[in-house]
Design a protein around this motif. Sequence first.
Motif, PDB file in Angstrom:
ATOM      1  N   ASP A 175       0.836  -1.203   0.000  1.00 55.97           N
ATOM      2  CA  ASP A 175       0.000   0.000   0.000  1.00 55.97           C
ATOM      3  C   ASP A 175       0.873   1.255   0.000  1.00 55.97           C
ATOM      4  OD1 ASP A 175      -2.284  -1.477   0.006  1.00 55.97           O
ATOM      5  OD2 ASP A 175      -2.579  -1.392   2.177  1.00 55.97           O
ATOM      6  N   ASP A 178       4.547   2.461  -5.536  1.00 61.63           N
ATOM      7  CA  ASP A 178       4.293   2.353  -6.970  1.00 61.63           C
ATOM      8  C   ASP A 178       4.663   0.983  -7.509  1.00 61.63           C
ATOM      9  OD1 ASP A 178       3.334   4.942  -7.224  1.00 61.63           O
ATOM     10  OD2 ASP A 178       5.345   5.764  -7.526  1.00 61.63           O
ATOM     11  N   ASN A 207       2.765  -0.158 -10.714  1.00 61.22           N
ATOM     12  CA  ASN A 207       1.574   0.612 -11.080  1.00 61.22           C
ATOM     13  C   ASN A 207       1.967   1.624 -12.155  1.00 61.22           C
ATOM     14  OD1 ASN A 207      -0.300  -0.566  -9.251  1.00 61.22           O
ATOM     15  ND2 ASN A 207       0.620   0.627  -7.578  1.00 61.22           N
ATOM     16  N   THR A 209      -0.068   3.492 -14.073  1.00 64.99           N
ATOM     17  CA  THR A 209      -0.878   4.675 -13.778  1.00 64.99           C
ATOM     18  C   THR A 209      -1.726   4.344 -12.557  1.00 64.99           C
ATOM     19  OG1 THR A 209      -2.798   4.018 -15.112  1.00 64.99           O
ATOM     20  CG2 THR A 209      -0.992   5.138 -16.271  1.00 64.99           C
ATOM     21  N   ASP A 210      -2.609   5.255 -12.211  1.00 61.82           N
ATOM     22  CA  ASP A 210      -3.507   4.988 -11.084  1.00 61.82           C
ATOM     23  C   ASP A 210      -4.458   3.845 -11.391  1.00 61.82           C
ATOM     24  OD1 ASP A 210      -2.342   7.009  -9.646  1.00 61.82           O
ATOM     25  OD2 ASP A 210      -3.862   8.522 -10.186  1.00 61.82           O
ATOM     26  N   ASN A 211      -4.668   3.556 -12.689  1.00 68.26           N
ATOM     27  CA  ASN A 211      -5.657   2.551 -13.070  1.00 68.26           C
ATOM     28  C   ASN A 211      -5.068   1.302 -13.710  1.00 68.26           C
ATOM     29  OD1 ASN A 211      -7.808   4.232 -12.252  1.00 68.26           O
ATOM     30  ND2 ASN A 211      -7.738   5.323 -14.210  1.00 68.26           N
ATOM     31  N   ASN A 279      -8.231  -0.995 -13.894  1.00 61.79           N
ATOM     32  CA  ASN A 279      -9.394  -0.538 -13.139  1.00 61.79           C
ATOM     33  C   ASN A 279     -10.137   0.480 -14.004  1.00 61.79           C
ATOM     34  OD1 ASN A 279      -8.781  -2.102 -10.851  1.00 61.79           O
ATOM     35  ND2 ASN A 279      -7.361  -0.535 -10.114  1.00 61.79           N
ATOM     36  N   GLU A 282     -14.088   2.973 -10.600  1.00 61.34           N
ATOM     37  CA  GLU A 282     -13.977   2.526  -9.219  1.00 61.34           C
ATOM     38  C   GLU A 282     -14.747   1.230  -8.991  1.00 61.34           C
ATOM     39  OE1 GLU A 282     -15.150   5.554  -6.556  1.00 61.34           O
ATOM     40  OE2 GLU A 282     -13.422   6.855  -6.958  1.00 61.34           O
ATOM     41  N   SER A 285     -13.392  -3.600 -13.189  1.00 57.76           N
ATOM     42  CA  SER A 285     -11.985  -3.899 -13.446  1.00 57.76           C
ATOM     43  C   SER A 285     -11.876  -5.089 -14.391  1.00 57.76           C
ATOM     44  CB  SER A 285     -11.243  -4.206 -12.139  1.00 57.76           C
ATOM     45  OG  SER A 285     -11.728  -5.394 -11.549  1.00 57.76           O
TER      46      SER A 285
END
Length: 800
Positions: A175, A178, A207, A209-211, A279, A282, A285
Amino acid sequence: MDKNKSKLILCISAALCTSSVFSQALASTAVSTADESAGIGHTLVTDTLDIDHVQGTKIITIDKAELDATSHRHAAEMLQDATSVYTPMSYANPMLSVNMRGVQDFGRVNTNIDGMRQNFQRSGYQDQNGSLMVDPELLQSIKINKGLSSGAGGLGTIGGQVSFRTVDFDDVIKDGDDGGIIIRGETGVGKWSNGNKVKSSLTAGYNITDNVAVMGAITKTKTDDYRMGKKGKSIIGPGRADRSSGRRTPTKFAVPEHLLDTYKTGYSIESVLGKIRWNITEQQSLKFSYIKTKSEFNAVDYAAYSGTYQQYWLFKTNNKIANENISLDYSFKSDSPWLNLNAKVYRANTQLDEYFPKSPDISQGAQGYCQMFPTKFYFSTGKRCSAQTSTYETDTYGLVVNNQSFIDFGDTLFSANYGFEAALDTTKPREINGPDGAASGIASTPDGRRALTSIYLDSRLDYQEWLSLFAGVRYDRYNLQGDARVNTKLGDINPAGIDETFTVDNTDTGISPTFGLSLRPFDFMEITSNYGKGWRPPSLTETLIAGGTPNVGAFVSALIPSPELKAETSTNLDLGLKFNFNQVLTQDDSLTLALSHYRTKIDDYMIMHLGVITNDNKGTTTQAFVNRTEPVKIKGSELAINYDAGFIYGGVSGSVVDVDEGSQCYNPHVLPDAVGTIPQSPCGRTFYSPFPSQDKLTAYLGTRLLHRTLDARVTMRRLSDRKGLLDIKPLKEERLLDESSGIGYTRWDLTLKYTPVESLAISLYGRNLTDQQYSSALGAYRGVIQAPGRSVAVGVQYQF
């Protein structure tokens, strides 16, 4: 407790007692499982409130910490501490087979990797028909679901599910980070390595990107020849014969000293894994996964009969196997309690190339005859005049669509799990012969396709915190297509025999209901009971098997297809009692006790027997999969006690199983329009027992020192002799399993794990500390050799 609640508890308790008495009277009910919570041996057993499983079915989760704490050299050892789970294993063969509460093979237990069914088929005795290739270095956890299920994964099963979960994004990326990397390695220690060469893996995730996230892993495992244990006796032999009475008493004896060092028993495993996660929102996915595992190993055996001077190692085959799994997962978690959708589409492919060398002991005078008539020569002598490769390939295409809905009535919560499940199996056997002439038609795994489809509903009703009711139903359908070849000529050994082929197109359906109850009269106590029906249709191998077995010290036998097979049906019942206590001796300790009893009745049980009816007037000896006319009844009990006070912990778990096969009579009419008789009564005459009939016990004691950075654990595992192993038997007893003993054993292991910082763990494994000589055959007919003796290995894991 209010008055109405007290009355209801009294009524339900009476119903539980009544169902127990009823099951004893019929002796025909069956099993699923009672819940355990806390640890079974080294396994972490947790309750589940998920509606995708009938409550009362035991859910055992073996997490990564427990997998690392357990010293395992073979993949099957990961499951060895779970009650009523048996894993026949040969340390020369890395493949895994699972027996759960007495049943295994041909999909009776759903073994899957990340939800992808592993339905590989290679015709052979017992666990050859239910084995899978899984790399322990890729695994993050194992989930065991015993008994029947009306939810996803229950299609065509009567024994339960074992789900192997591979490493995923959240396991490698912490958590707030990246990316992340995990490096693992293990090797044997000097002269105590005993065949442990190297196990290693590298896992990385990032990661983008964020998604969007990507991850991958590579692994390599290599073992070598090892030395068996010296303590004890591990072989069951024919023993003393009394000719006057026609009886004999089997005896135990040890492997001779000069055979303790094994020959060509090392193997290699290499794997790659890749995953991409998107993702979309929200709530939605997508995840794409690719896993490929390759392994190379040998099949070896030895002759070591008591009183026989021919004691030597024999190289039989070289095997190369590749397992490839591709999947696409979609998830939609809406704000509405009516829509929580998951879907998966996948392909699982397993291909085994089995190389047979040219037989080295063909006389000069027989060489010409062998090359002219290779098939006849093979079935007459069991020898090959040319090298040969048999390829077995199984493709499984699967689809699962599942939705969960919830309705909250205040004190009552209703939940439903419903969806569609399908699996298509295709088999593609092939033979590649050497240049000097080779037998054809030896590979007996058939070519065909089988489609399984199902719609299901699994519902649950929770009232306050003390009562849960469960009900489910599934409608299953299967269609099997292929060509059935009936060949009793076997290379013209029997010229008057028959050789005919006809098309098979079988379809059948089954309805399987399940019911369950969970009662919690006190915070520390839970009573569970489950009842259900199961349905398993015939597999491709059982229906279309063909070929024959050569004359090697016994007789030539033709393998006959069985297109008239009926589906197995099971009746399962379990009762369970569980206690959870806190602050027993200290402020922070916990004690868990779980007891369960189960009963299973299987009608039309399918197994291979000698002697079925064909149109061959000469009455060639035949083998085929048949339906038993009497039910197989299995009953057993399980106990798990676990205590944890932080600085010290321990536990005991045990399983008792008893199998009643009845008269072992069967229906010899497996072919349409076949007329005639068989020379023997259609009872008995099977080569192997697929039932464990062995009780097992696991006990462990551990301590956590140096501010809990050092964990030391000693584990004892005990397996009893197979029931009736040393009974006096007829001279011609066909179930005397000489090379795969079923002799019980006791094994001691030690694990030390030092974690100076959270990211670093150093482990020391001492395996088989007393150098016990044993094997884990569990009724397999041939090919399971003794396990390694004492060994020591060290492992390191670093995560950053």
